[in-house]
Design a protein around this motif. Structure first.
Motif, PDB file in Angstrom:
ATOM      1  N   GLY A 130       0.852  -1.097   0.273  1.00  0.00           N
ATOM      2  CA  GLY A 130       0.197  -0.181   0.082  1.00  0.00           C
ATOM      3  C   GLY A 130       0.815   1.103  -0.135  1.00  0.00           C
ATOM      4  N   LEU A 185      -2.702  -5.716   7.524  1.00  0.00           N
ATOM      5  CA  LEU A 185      -3.397  -5.881   6.679  1.00  0.00           C
ATOM      6  C   LEU A 185      -4.145  -4.583   6.232  1.00  0.00           C
ATOM      7  N   SER A 186      -4.278  -3.864   7.244  1.00  0.00           N
ATOM      8  CA  SER A 186      -5.219  -2.507   7.276  1.00  0.00           C
ATOM      9  C   SER A 186      -4.707  -1.589   8.313  1.00  0.00           C
ATOM     10  N   PRO A 190       1.567  -1.404   4.811  1.00  0.00           N
ATOM     11  CA  PRO A 190       0.291  -1.791   4.520  1.00  0.00           C
ATOM     12  C   PRO A 190       0.318  -2.948   3.215  1.00  0.00           C
ATOM     13  N   PRO A 249      -2.684  -4.857   1.645  1.00  0.00           N
ATOM     14  CA  PRO A 249      -3.994  -4.988   1.634  1.00  0.00           C
ATOM     15  C   PRO A 249      -4.499  -6.257   0.907  1.00  0.00           C
ATOM     16  N   HIS A 250      -4.118  -7.454   1.213  1.00  0.00           N
ATOM     17  CA  HIS A 250      -4.535  -8.579   0.611  1.00  0.00           C
ATOM     18  C   HIS A 250      -4.760  -9.823   1.558  1.00  0.00           C
ATOM     19  N   ASP A 259      -3.569 -10.886  11.279  1.00  0.00           N
ATOM     20  CA  ASP A 259      -3.782  -9.462  10.358  1.00  0.00           C
ATOM     21  C   ASP A 259      -2.156  -9.029  10.349  1.00  0.00           C
TER      22      ASP A 259
END
Length: 473
Positions: A78, A97-98, A108, A110-111, A141
């Motif tokens: 990200g 993850l986020s 980040p 994001p998958h 995460d």
């Protein structure tokens, strides 16, 4: 538009080559199939190119193949705080993850499919392998990792996971929209990116049906583990050495290329060797000696086609790159060692009547010094079976199906002819001799070999072999 070589040339269309005038120059220089890369450009852009190619096809009265290459699922990091991180080998980092700030301990990613599949010891390769990290710990995460090869991680850089099989469809929402559009336009081939398993091919086949040929791009180590099933479920294969060369060590790529070409020849499926073949010609009018040797190696391996990417899409010398590839192929195929190398890599005979007839046609044509083999086909299978033997003479492939005639533009040795269907044995002989003569493959004194399936217009029935003198007609 007759080609005096057996292997085919695929060229990617881009800003440097999308005008009708440039497409015609590329065709005249040697392109057999044009590739539309749907990772770039709008639908309108591709529609204009498609229309220009079809207009060119009508002008020259010769089939031209069009390959739609889907982008596939691109995995990226990200947004990084300050745009980039510079890291050294041995440093610890964490992917999340986020909800991150994008610093060293909250990069980040994001998958969610990565977090579900990755395990300690797996590696992540960032920015085409320039940065390598190894997973040391993970949670639902977050992923903790150690830098193996340091470097810069910047915004939206691509991530490769060579040892991780992701529960991820090779068709993103963008791919599905692009695929629907490409099929509506009438592309001849669809190339599926980042194939991991046979199920990926089945999923794509369900969407494509028989509206286009389905091509598997081999660029993931996971695909190599199940390659026989993937080849069996495909209509053609692309050895996509770019991402494959990121995910497996460089020194293994040449051997894998040879394995894939041989496996496809055994399975009677066309195979393209692609990526960086004449890469220096993006900016220079001539290639390096190593690049010329690379193209020649693919030809010695028996590849059906070799492909240009940026060289013809965005490079400064697209026509020169096609011309150079054409000359390298011709010189290689005319070299005194070429036939012996091709013969040495010939796969064993398939124990079926259609394959036996096709193999006998190739051997017979060589024995009687026939200048050409004429193959009547409704599906493209008969000329493909003959091409498996890599005979020294061209295969004149006659079909009543425009789609099949265009797909044959990818097949080794095939000179594709679109012609009305035949219904009788006498008509078959007359059409074969007249075509061989009119296309410049045979003279009245020559003997040609004709292969067909009877009953006519029934796919997959290669069962008839005929030797005839061309005659004055």
């Amino acid at each position: 538009m007759r080609r005096y070589r057996r292997a085919k040339i695929v060229a990617t269309v881009g800003p440097a080559s999308s005008s009708p005038e440039m497409l015609k120059k590329l065709l005249e220089a040697g392109v057999d199939t044009f590739r539309l890369n749907f990772s770039h450009g709008t639908h309108d852009d591709h529609a204009k190119v498609h229309a220009a190619i079809r207009a060119l096809e009508a002008e020259v009265a010769r089939p031209i193949g069009i390959l739609q290459d889907l982008q596939g699922p691109k995995i990226r990091v990200g947004t990084i705080r300050d745009g980039k991180l510079t890291l050294k080998a041995g440093e610890k980092i964490r992917f999340v993850l986020s909800g991150s700030d994008g610093d060293q301990m909250s990069i980040p990613l994001p998958h969610p499919e990565i977090f579900a599949a990755i395990l300690p010891g797996h590696e992540l390769l960032i920015d085409d392998g320039r940065v390598r990290v190894r997973v040391t710990g993970l949670g639902d995460d977050w992923i903790e990792a150690e830098m193996m090869v340091g470097g810069v991680i910047s915004n939206r850089k691509g991530v490769n996971l060579p040892g991780t099989v992701l529960d991820l469809s090779p068709l993103t929402a963008k791919d599905r929209a692009d695929l629907a559009y490409g099929l509506e336009l009438g592309v001849d081939w669809v190339a599926l990116s980042f194939v991991q398993k046979p199920g990926d091919m089945i999923e794509a086949r369900g969407l494509i049906g028989d509206r286009a040929g389905l091509m598997a791009k081999i660029e993931k180590p996971a695909a190599l583990d199940q390659i026989e099933d993937i080849i069996r479920l495909s209509d053609a294969v692309m050895v996509a050495r770019g991402d494959l060369g990121v995910e497996i060590p460089h020194e293994f790529v040449p051997g894998r290329q040879k394995e894939l070409v041989r496996a496809c020849r055994l399975a009677v499926k066309p195979v393209i060797v692609a990526t960086q073949m004449l890469d220096s010609m993006v900016t220079a009018p001539t290639p390096t000696r190593a690049e010329a040797s690379d193209v020649a190696t693919a030809i010695y391996d028996g590849a059906d086609a070799v492909m240009l990417s940026a060289e013809s899409a965005t490079g400064s010398y697209p026509v020169e790159a096609v011309g150079m590839m054409d000359r390298i192929i011709k010189a290689t195929e005319q070299h005194k060692l070429y036939r012996s190398i091709i013969e040495a890599t010939r796969p064993g005979e398939e124990q079926t009547a259609p394959h036996a007839v096709a193999a006998a046609a190739a051997d017979l044509a060589e024995a009687v010094h026939a200048p050409a083999i004429v193959a009547f086909t409704s599906s493209g299978t008969t000329p493909a079976r003959i091409a498996r033997k890599r005979p020294p003479m061209p295969i004149v492939a006659i079909t009543p199906d425009a789609k099949v005639s265009r797909r044959l533009c990818l097949l080794w040795g095939a000179h594709s002819i679109l012609s009305d269907d035949i219904t009788t044995y006498e008509e078959m002989v007359q059409r074969a001799t007249a075509t061989a003569r009119s296309e410049g493959f045979a003279k009245p004194v020559d003997t040609i070999v004709i292969v067909a399936g009877i009953p006519f217009a029934q796919a997959g029935t290669t069962n008839n072999l005929r030797v005839v003198q061309v005659g004055e007609g």
